[in-house]
Design an enzyme around this catalytic site. Structure first.
Site, PDB file in Angstrom:
ATOM      1  N   SER A   8       0.834  -1.211   0.000  1.00  0.00           N
ATOM      2  CA  SER A   8       0.000   0.000   0.000  1.00  0.00           C
ATOM      3  C   SER A   8       0.863   1.254   0.000  1.00  0.00           C
ATOM      4  O   SER A   8       1.759   1.399   0.831  1.00  0.00           O
ATOM      5  CB  SER A   8      -0.917   0.010   1.226  1.00  0.00           C
ATOM      6  OG  SER A   8      -1.833  -1.060   1.172  1.00  0.00           O
ATOM      7  N   GLU A  34       2.475   6.130   2.720  1.00  0.00           N
ATOM      8  CA  GLU A  34       2.907   5.164   3.732  1.00  0.00           C
ATOM      9  C   GLU A  34       4.339   4.724   3.492  1.00  0.00           C
ATOM     10  O   GLU A  34       5.022   4.283   4.403  1.00  0.00           O
ATOM     11  CB  GLU A  34       1.960   3.946   3.689  1.00  0.00           C
ATOM     12  CG  GLU A  34       2.178   2.923   4.772  1.00  0.00           C
ATOM     13  CD  GLU A  34       1.110   1.862   4.757  1.00  0.00           C
ATOM     14  OE1 GLU A  34       1.445   0.703   5.032  1.00  0.00           O
ATOM     15  OE2 GLU A  34      -0.058   2.174   4.462  1.00  0.00           O
TER      16      GLU A  34
END
Length: 322
Positions: free
Chosen positions: A245, A317
């Protein structure tokens, strides 16, 4: 470029420690993106003493440095790392412990999460099976408070041994887990300056982590692990090199980041050989020879277009090194 001559090495280190130092090492093979240039100095300690010696050296010599674990959430720049890289891959021991009638598994920071979950399965220990298939190391999972299937690492974490820095050097301290110190993708080991990869004295270095586990049904544990791995595979986690992600989810958005990216029509968007995965909006994949610059520009393009369409600003992230 930082050059470490033989005379300087002999004056600074015990002979045994010199054996774990290499120069001009290519880093792309150590990351899940398969992207990145060379490190001027590459240090791969095999013990806590060697880790301490490496950390003390870079601080004493004021050499910029980063910490490298499994490289599954890290983007190394194309020009590489001007300075040192300390790679924890050889710090990978996993032990089963019992204290006051409770079971614990202790894993060194460089142990792979997949090896930790496999260790638990082999011993019939429950608590960590939801993390089966998670790329990366134990140290990275603790540092980022990795989350899988509604469970965070902090939910099963008991304690952490970490090296903390002061003017007098670095000392090993034991941190006992307190739930209030943790949040979504947040841990007490993350520096406030957000330079997550840098070893500049602002962040402790995780040496090992201890998890609370229980004796469980070995067949059920194995079945859960296999279902998690199958689910990850079916979602395309391992189709092409990626860092998983790219953007954090934010409850304020009302939708997962991947859904926002999908609805903005950005699946398949490409810059160079970096592409928003056609099968998952929150993955950026390396389709061949993507550069770090390709990935950064694609991240910025996605952020810009999602903000234009929704007003929401996606927060990466991925950790940007160097």
């Amino acid at each position: 470029m930082f050059n470490l001559g033989e005379k300087e090495k002999k004056n600074s280190f015990p002979v045994k420690f010199c054996d774990i130092i290499q120069k001009n090492v290519k880093l792309s093979s150590f990351t899940s993106f398969k992207i990145g240039g060379n490190a001027d100095i590459y240090i791969r300690p095999s013990s806590q003493d060697e880790l301490v010696a490496a950390l003390m050296f870079i601080h004493a010599e004021r050499i910029p440095a980063i910490l490298l674990g499994g490289g599954s959430n890290l983007l190394i720049p194309d020009e590489g790392i001007r300075g040192a890289v300390i790679h924890t891959c050889r710090l990978n021991k996993i032990l089963l412990e019992e204290s006051a009638g409770h079971l614990f598994v202790q894993a060194e920071a460089g142990a792979l999460v997949q090896d930790l979950t496999e260790f638990c399965a082999e011993h019939g220990l429950t608590g960590l099976e939801d993390f089966a298939g998670l790329p990366g190391t134990v140290g990275g999972a603790v540092f980022m408070n990795a989350r899988c299937y509604e469970k965070s690492i902090s939910d099963v974490l008991f304690s952490v041994s970490a090296l903390y820095f002061s003017e007098k050097g670095c000392t090993l301290q034991e941190y006992n887990c307190r739930k209030e110190d943790w949040g979504y993708k947040q841990s007490p080991f993350q520096p406030s300056n957000k330079r997550y990869a840098s070893l500049d004295g602002n962040r402790p270095v995780i040496v090992s982590a201890t998890f609370g586990v229980e004796q469980g049904d070995a067949i059920l544990i194995r079945n859960i692990m296999e279902s998690r791995i199958t689910d990850r595979t079916s979602k395309g986690h391992f189709k092409l090199p990626s860092a998983g992600s790219v953007f954090k989810n934010n409850h304020a958005f009302g939708k997962p980041s991947g859904q926002l990216i999908d609805e903005a029509g950005l699946r398949g968007l490409r810059i160079g050989d970096a592409q928003v995965a056609p099968w998952h909006g929150n993955f950026i994949v390396n389709t061949g020879s993507a550069t770090a610059r390709d990935v950064v520009e694609l991240i910025e393009a996605v952020q810009r277009q999602v903000k234009d369409k929704t007003g929401f600003e996606l927060e990466p992230e991925i950790i940007f090194a160097g």
